[in-house]
Write a protein that holds these residues in place. Structure first.
Motif, PDB file in Angstrom:
ATOM      1  N   LEU A  65      38.182  41.312  28.681  1.00  0.00           N
ATOM      2  CA  LEU A  65      37.250  42.353  29.108  1.00  0.00           C
ATOM      3  C   LEU A  65      37.382  42.704  30.584  1.00  0.00           C
ATOM      4  CD1 LEU A  65      34.032  41.159  27.243  1.00  0.00           C
ATOM      5  CD2 LEU A  65      35.666  42.880  26.514  1.00  0.00           C
ATOM      6  N   SER A  66      38.162  41.936  31.337  1.00  0.00           N
ATOM      7  CA  SER A  66      38.279  42.179  32.775  1.00  0.00           C
ATOM      8  C   SER A  66      39.672  42.592  33.222  1.00  0.00           C
ATOM      9  CB  SER A  66      37.851  40.927  33.548  1.00  0.00           C
ATOM     10  OG  SER A  66      38.673  39.827  33.204  1.00  0.00           O
ATOM     11  N   LYS A  67      40.691  42.344  32.414  1.00  0.00           N
ATOM     12  CA  LYS A  67      42.063  42.710  32.788  1.00  0.00           C
ATOM     13  C   LYS A  67      42.499  43.934  31.998  1.00  0.00           C
ATOM     14  CE  LYS A  67      43.669  38.119  34.202  1.00  0.00           C
ATOM     15  NZ  LYS A  67      44.666  37.052  33.982  1.00  0.00           N
ATOM     16  N   ILE A  68      43.102  44.892  32.696  1.00  0.00           N
ATOM     17  CA  ILE A  68      43.534  46.124  32.048  1.00  0.00           C
ATOM     18  C   ILE A  68      44.648  45.829  31.047  1.00  0.00           C
ATOM     19  CG2 ILE A  68      45.219  46.676  33.848  1.00  0.00           C
ATOM     20  CD1 ILE A  68      44.383  49.632  33.508  1.00  0.00           C
ATOM     21  N   GLN A  69      44.588  46.487  29.895  1.00  0.00           N
ATOM     22  CA  GLN A  69      45.569  46.261  28.839  1.00  0.00           C
ATOM     23  C   GLN A  69      46.776  47.178  29.013  1.00  0.00           C
ATOM     24  OE1 GLN A  69      44.797  43.709  26.747  1.00  0.00           O
ATOM     25  NE2 GLN A  69      42.913  43.531  27.921  1.00  0.00           N
ATOM     26  N   ASN A  70      47.834  46.882  28.271  1.00  0.00           N
ATOM     27  CA  ASN A  70      49.046  47.694  28.339  1.00  0.00           C
ATOM     28  C   ASN A  70      48.765  49.115  27.855  1.00  0.00           C
ATOM     29  OD1 ASN A  70      50.464  45.449  29.204  1.00  0.00           O
ATOM     30  ND2 ASN A  70      51.112  44.863  27.137  1.00  0.00           N
ATOM     31  N   ASN A  71      49.170  50.086  28.669  1.00  0.00           N
ATOM     32  CA  ASN A  71      49.048  51.516  28.335  1.00  0.00           C
ATOM     33  C   ASN A  71      47.592  51.944  28.109  1.00  0.00           C
ATOM     34  OD1 ASN A  71      51.907  51.686  28.334  1.00  0.00           O
ATOM     35  ND2 ASN A  71      51.950  51.031  26.186  1.00  0.00           N
ATOM     36  N   GLU A  72      46.634  51.168  28.579  1.00  0.00           N
ATOM     37  CA  GLU A  72      45.229  51.516  28.349  1.00  0.00           C
ATOM     38  C   GLU A  72      44.851  52.803  29.079  1.00  0.00           C
ATOM     39  OE1 GLU A  72      40.728  49.776  29.204  1.00  0.00           O
ATOM     40  OE2 GLU A  72      42.481  48.500  29.509  1.00  0.00           O
ATOM     41  N   THR A 127      34.892  47.988  36.469  1.00  0.00           N
ATOM     42  CA  THR A 127      35.644  48.348  37.677  1.00  0.00           C
ATOM     43  C   THR A 127      37.137  48.130  37.533  1.00  0.00           C
ATOM     44  OG1 THR A 127      35.208  46.133  38.536  1.00  0.00           O
ATOM     45  CG2 THR A 127      33.692  47.903  39.190  1.00  0.00           C
ATOM     46  N   THR A 128      37.556  47.452  36.476  1.00  0.00           N
ATOM     47  CA  THR A 128      38.979  47.136  36.305  1.00  0.00           C
ATOM     48  C   THR A 128      39.590  47.745  35.048  1.00  0.00           C
ATOM     49  OG1 THR A 128      38.318  45.052  35.242  1.00  0.00           O
ATOM     50  CG2 THR A 128      38.833  44.988  37.602  1.00  0.00           C
ATOM     51  N   ARG A 129      38.775  48.150  34.078  1.00  0.00           N
ATOM     52  CA  ARG A 129      39.293  48.737  32.840  1.00  0.00           C
ATOM     53  C   ARG A 129      38.708  50.137  32.659  1.00  0.00           C
ATOM     54  NH1 ARG A 129      39.119  45.469  27.526  1.00  0.00           N
ATOM     55  NH2 ARG A 129      40.098  47.458  27.006  1.00  0.00           N
ATOM     56  N   PRO A 130      39.545  51.160  32.492  1.00  0.00           N
ATOM     57  CA  PRO A 130      39.033  52.543  32.426  1.00  0.00           C
ATOM     58  C   PRO A 130      38.250  52.871  31.165  1.00  0.00           C
ATOM     59  CG  PRO A 130      41.408  52.502  32.086  1.00  0.00           C
ATOM     60  CD  PRO A 130      41.023  51.114  32.493  1.00  0.00           C
ATOM     61  N   VAL A 174      28.499  45.619  37.842  1.00  0.00           N
ATOM     62  CA  VAL A 174      29.727  44.837  37.691  1.00  0.00           C
ATOM     63  C   VAL A 174      30.309  44.570  39.067  1.00  0.00           C
ATOM     64  CG1 VAL A 174      32.012  44.763  36.610  1.00  0.00           C
ATOM     65  CG2 VAL A 174      30.137  45.909  35.455  1.00  0.00           C
ATOM     66  N   GLN A 175      30.772  43.339  39.268  1.00  0.00           N
ATOM     67  CA  GLN A 175      31.423  42.979  40.517  1.00  0.00           C
ATOM     68  C   GLN A 175      32.710  43.776  40.689  1.00  0.00           C
ATOM     69  OE1 GLN A 175      33.307  39.190  40.659  1.00  0.00           O
ATOM     70  NE2 GLN A 175      32.587  38.689  42.709  1.00  0.00           N
ATOM     71  N   GLU A 176      33.163  43.923  41.928  1.00  0.00           N
ATOM     72  CA  GLU A 176      34.341  44.750  42.214  1.00  0.00           C
ATOM     73  C   GLU A 176      35.580  44.245  41.486  1.00  0.00           C
ATOM     74  OE1 GLU A 176      36.833  46.414  46.104  1.00  0.00           O
ATOM     75  OE2 GLU A 176      34.994  45.258  46.364  1.00  0.00           O
ATOM     76  N   HIS A 177      35.696  42.934  41.289  1.00  0.00           N
ATOM     77  CA  HIS A 177      36.859  42.375  40.604  1.00  0.00           C
ATOM     78  C   HIS A 177      36.731  42.438  39.086  1.00  0.00           C
ATOM     79  CE1 HIS A 177      38.096  41.053  44.532  1.00  0.00           C
ATOM     80  NE2 HIS A 177      37.003  40.322  44.680  1.00  0.00           N
ATOM     81  N   GLY A 178      35.584  42.862  38.563  1.00  0.00           N
ATOM     82  CA  GLY A 178      35.413  43.080  37.131  1.00  0.00           C
ATOM     83  C   GLY A 178      35.160  41.846  36.306  1.00  0.00           C
ATOM     84  N   LYS A 179      35.074  40.679  36.926  1.00  0.00           N
ATOM     85  CA  LYS A 179      34.932  39.428  36.168  1.00  0.00           C
ATOM     86  C   LYS A 179      33.476  39.041  35.975  1.00  0.00           C
ATOM     87  CE  LYS A 179      37.009  35.816  34.291  1.00  0.00           C
ATOM     88  NZ  LYS A 179      37.837  35.951  33.077  1.00  0.00           N
ATOM     89  N   LEU A 180      32.609  39.429  36.900  1.00  0.00           N
ATOM     90  CA  LEU A 180      31.204  39.013  36.855  1.00  0.00           C
ATOM     91  C   LEU A 180      30.291  40.220  36.667  1.00  0.00           C
ATOM     92  CD1 LEU A 180      31.091  36.412  39.791  1.00  0.00           C
ATOM     93  CD2 LEU A 180      31.536  35.991  37.368  1.00  0.00           C
ATOM     94  N   ILE A 181      29.174  40.003  35.948  1.00  0.00           N
ATOM     95  CA  ILE A 181      28.157  41.029  35.724  1.00  0.00           C
ATOM     96  C   ILE A 181      26.820  40.451  36.162  1.00  0.00           C
ATOM     97  CG2 ILE A 181      27.077  42.564  34.052  1.00  0.00           C
ATOM     98  CD1 ILE A 181      29.455  42.107  32.229  1.00  0.00           C
ATOM     99  N   ALA A 182      26.066  41.238  36.931  1.00  0.00           N
ATOM    100  CA  ALA A 182      24.700  40.853  37.322  1.00  0.00           C
ATOM    101  C   ALA A 182      23.719  41.711  36.543  1.00  0.00           C
ATOM    102  CB  ALA A 182      24.500  41.037  38.824  1.00  0.00           C
TER     103      ALA A 182
END
Length: 567
Positions: free
Chosen positions: A479-486, A411-414, A454-462
């Motif tokens: 794995l949860s924070k978008i990278q530069n220019n990703e 949900t946070t990384r394309p 995946v949770q909406e904030h992208g940090k947790l997986i069920a």
């Protein structure tokens, strides 16, 4: 430090110098044995002695006491008034305030405090103590290796049932709703419970709430507009909805005559003003739209007959994107993916495109939350990424040795998505980083996995499994924070692959047209004899080549071509 000892005596006072010389041995004393001593001893024959050099260790188990939280309210009443002032009488209070404001002592006190307050206000104007200095600074590139750890495991204390579906609580995601059912045909125990549960993420010991349907739930979802409302699809084809404020039993259930005839494998809420509409799919080949305010019958229905010849195809999964209110997708039992338009003029035009996707039933289907024209699907031993206007996948993972059961985008990384497998593992694929193998593999349990979200904030997986366990995993920041220019990099990658696929498709179409022109009556001719043998040999070679290309280096040759019989 050097240690020195100084002798203060003369050499002659030390005594005579010791000298050594060789001489024959002499017996100083000889003590003969005494036979009477043998009575004090007992002979042990044989004698065994065991020696263990490993230190002794003991195993201890500790079950920490769970903390029970309770909510309490506080009533704050304004106080500090004199006894002769009634604080509940507004007019009495206003008269008392006017009387105090005219007092000289009150004015002096205000003037003294005003000077100090003015000084503080001027300081705040000069320096903003709440200013954030690094708001626009991009995050530093994450160099830590990708990782994930298990936070909690949720197990209902009853007969083991498969945890078939999981849904996150909207917004903050502090709860999960898990559906439990036995999907194996005629394997349901006689005393099996039909209950499904809502779990608090912080408390894996006891369910937060119980949901009691008339038949085991196969799928369940929270209402994104009202988190107190849940809707679930049952094994017998019925649909029910719950209001968590009204207890464990459903508020309303659809009638069996107007419901599905097979288990409801998936459902999705629809973007509407009321927030009360959803649609469901089942292997009976029907898609039904429902309104929980009028649950007696579906508001609309669609029969999955893409060929329009009466051969209905069972549906297994749905996808609906809120930004595209008229479009939705259905994954089918035969591996196809149907692109549908709800606003079509007649039912035969509702299925607009058919993507011949997988070798088995489609288990996962989801649009990319950043690029809605691209979607992810799973239906055999690989996952595929598609674009709407091309009927072949633009990118696919390599064939896995274990069957894939579910997949979902981050949900946070394309560019990142997760796939669940029958061996109990979750593969993390980061297509910006590498495409030929997973970035990270997580061993969740030994049982096959059924559903991952995946949770909406992208940090947790069920992740839910066939043995009834539900596991919450926490992934690393990488794995949860978008990278530069990703986002721009992955967008260029999708466009490049889509353009390449269009070019290949055009070349193949041109090749087919040329071949048809050269042999206009070739459709009426059937190969026989040597030509048929040559075609069979070519197909055989292509089959084994495809299988061996999908194997890793260590597995080469395990599916080698069988030896040809000797003449």
């Amino acid at each position: 430090m050097e240690i020195v000892y100084v002798y203060q005596r003369k050499r002659r006072e030390f005594g005579k110098q010791t000298t050594f010389r060789d001489r024959w041995t002499e017996t100083g004393i000889s003590i003969p044995p005494d036979p009477s001593y043998i009575k004090n001893y007992v002979e042990r024959n044989p004698c065994f002695a065991e020696v263990q050099s490993v230190p002794e260790k003991s195993e201890h188990e500790v079950n920490t006491e769970s903390i029970v939280l309770s909510t309490r309210g506080i009533l704050h009443i304004q106080g500090g008034w004199p006894k002769d002032v009634d604080s509940s009488d507004a007019e009495h209070m206003i008269r008392y305030k006017k009387k105090i404001e005219k007092d000289e002592e009150y004015m002096k006190s205000v003037q003294i405090m005003g000077t100090t307050m003015e000084h503080c206000i001027k300081q705040n104007n000069a320096i903003d103590i709440y200013e954030e200095y690094f708001v626009d600074t991009p995050d530093a590139a994450t160099v830590e290796p990708p990782s994930a750890k298990s936070l909690n495991v949720y197990r209902p204390n009853k007969i083991k049932r498969a945890a078939t579906y999981v849904s996150w609580y909207p917004d903050d995601g502090h709860k999960i709703a898990v559906a439990y059912s036995q999907l194996e045909f005629q394997k349901t125990p006689g005393n099996m419970s039909y209950d499904s549960y809502i779990w608090d993420v912080e408390n894996p010991n006891v369910p937060d709430q119980t949901l009691t349907p008339s038949s085991p739930l196969v799928c369940i979802k929270y209402n994104p507009k009202d988190p107190h409302i849940l809707v679930g699809g049952s094994y017998n084809g019925l649909l029910s909805y719950w209001d968590t404020r009204k207890g464990a039993f459903p508020v309303d259930t659809s009638t069996i005559e107007k419901s599905h005839r097979d288990p409801v494998y998936n459902l999705s809420w629809v973007q509407s003003k009321s927030g009360c509409e959803f649609f469901s799919v089942s292997t009976d080949g029907q898609v039904h739209w429902w309104d929980i305010r009028k649950f007696a019958e579906p508001t609309e229905s669609l029969l999955l007959d893409p060929e329009k010849n009466g051969n209905v195809v069972g549906g297994t999964v749905l996808d609906f994107e809120t930004t595209m209110p008229t479009k939705f997708m259905v994954g089918a039992e035969n591996g196809s993916i149907f692109m549908c338009n709800k606003k079509a003029k007649n039912p035969s035009e509702k299925i607009t495109h058919v993507y011949p996707g997988h070798h088995g039933p489609v288990y996962a289907l989801q649009r990319n939350p950043f690029f809605t024209k691209n979607f992810l699907s799973v239906g055999d031993w690989k996952a595929s990424i598609w674009v709407e206007d091309i009927k072949t996948p633009i990118m696919s993972t390599k064939y896995s040795m274990s069957y894939l059961t579910d997949a979902c985008w981050s949900t946070t990384r394309p560019s990142l998505f997760y796939t669940a497998k029958m061996d109990g593992t979750i593969d993390v694929w980061d297509y910006v980083f590498k495409q030929n193998e997973p970035t990270h593999t997580i061993q969740v349990c030994q049982a096959p996995l059924h559903s991952i979200k995946v949770q909406e904030h992208g940090k947790l997986i069920a992740a839910t499994a066939r043995d009834g366990t539900t596991t919450i995993l926490e992934v690393s920041d990488g794995l949860s924070k978008i990278q530069n220019n990703e986002k721009s990099t992955f967008s260029q990658m999708l466009e490049r692959e889509a353009k390449r696929e269009k070019t290949l498709e055009a070349a193949a179409r041109e090749k087919r047209i040329k071949a048809a022109q050269k042999r206009p009556n070739s459709s009426n001719l059937k190969p026989t004899g040597a030509a048929l043998d040559e075609l069979l040999k070519t197909a055989d070679d292509e089959f084994y080549q495809t299988i061996n290309d999908g194997l890793s280096e260590g597995d080469e040759g395990w599916l080698a071509r069988p030896a040809e019989p000797s003449s």
